[in-house]
Design an enzyme around this catalytic site. Sequence first.
Site, mmCIF file in Angstrom:
data_model
loop_
_atom_site.group_PDB
_atom_site.id
_atom_site.type_symbol
_atom_site.label_atom_id
_atom_site.label_comp_id
_atom_site.label_asym_id
_atom_site.label_seq_id
_atom_site.Cartn_x
_atom_site.Cartn_y
_atom_site.Cartn_z
ATOM 1 N N ASP A 13 0.769 -1.304 -0.038
ATOM 2 C CA ASP A 13 -0.115 -0.049 -0.032
ATOM 3 C C ASP A 13 0.789 1.387 0.066
ATOM 4 O O ASP A 13 1.818 1.433 0.786
ATOM 5 C CB ASP A 13 -0.908 -0.104 1.270
ATOM 6 C CG ASP A 13 -2.030 1.023 1.263
ATOM 7 O OD1 ASP A 13 -2.036 1.952 0.438
ATOM 8 O OD2 ASP A 13 -2.701 0.991 2.242
ATOM 9 N N THR A 15 -0.282 4.193 0.126
ATOM 10 C CA THR A 15 -0.750 5.357 1.032
ATOM 11 C C THR A 15 0.188 6.003 2.003
ATOM 12 O O THR A 15 0.702 5.276 2.908
ATOM 13 C CB THR A 15 -2.134 4.863 1.923
ATOM 14 O OG1 THR A 15 -2.947 4.246 0.915
ATOM 15 C CG2 THR A 15 -2.752 6.066 2.466
ATOM 16 N N GLY A 18 4.521 9.295 0.511
ATOM 17 C CA GLY A 18 5.117 10.668 0.305
ATOM 18 C C GLY A 18 5.281 11.440 1.641
ATOM 19 O O GLY A 18 6.151 12.281 1.846
ATOM 20 N N ASP A 19 4.255 11.210 2.265
ATOM 21 C CA ASP A 19 4.335 12.004 3.899
ATOM 22 C C ASP A 19 5.356 11.292 4.599
ATOM 23 O O ASP A 19 6.192 12.200 5.286
ATOM 24 C CB ASP A 19 2.957 11.796 4.728
ATOM 25 C CG ASP A 19 1.728 12.116 4.046
ATOM 26 O OD1 ASP A 19 1.909 13.426 3.249
ATOM 27 O OD2 ASP A 19 0.697 12.063 4.234
ATOM 28 N N GLY A 58 -1.791 0.768 4.954
ATOM 29 C CA GLY A 58 -2.525 2.195 5.563
ATOM 30 C C GLY A 58 -1.104 3.352 5.748
ATOM 31 O O GLY A 58 -0.153 2.969 5.501
#
Length: 95
Positions: A13, A15, A18-19, A58
């Site tokens: 995943d 998600t 990038g953060d 997640g």
Amino acid sequence: FHYSPAFDVKPVDTTGAGDIFHAAFAFALLRGDVRGDDLPQILEFSCAAAGLACMGVGARGGIAPLDRILGMIRDGRRLPATFSKQQLEAAAAAK
């Protein structure tokens, strides 16, 4: 330009990758033991953290501890470079 080929991971995943990359970049920059002229090392650290993040589920499932990120840098396999040194130098000169 600074370039760091991606680590070869099996993503589950993406998600939050990038953060995590940006958080790892800020962490490495602010930590103090990496000088500002060591941007290639900071970039490598950020890429390793983001790659590991893609292996969890997640936005928070793949946040890796520092020792695992450093292990990825030390032992992780890299994908082939997308850009050659000459291409990066040409892009920098065109800037």
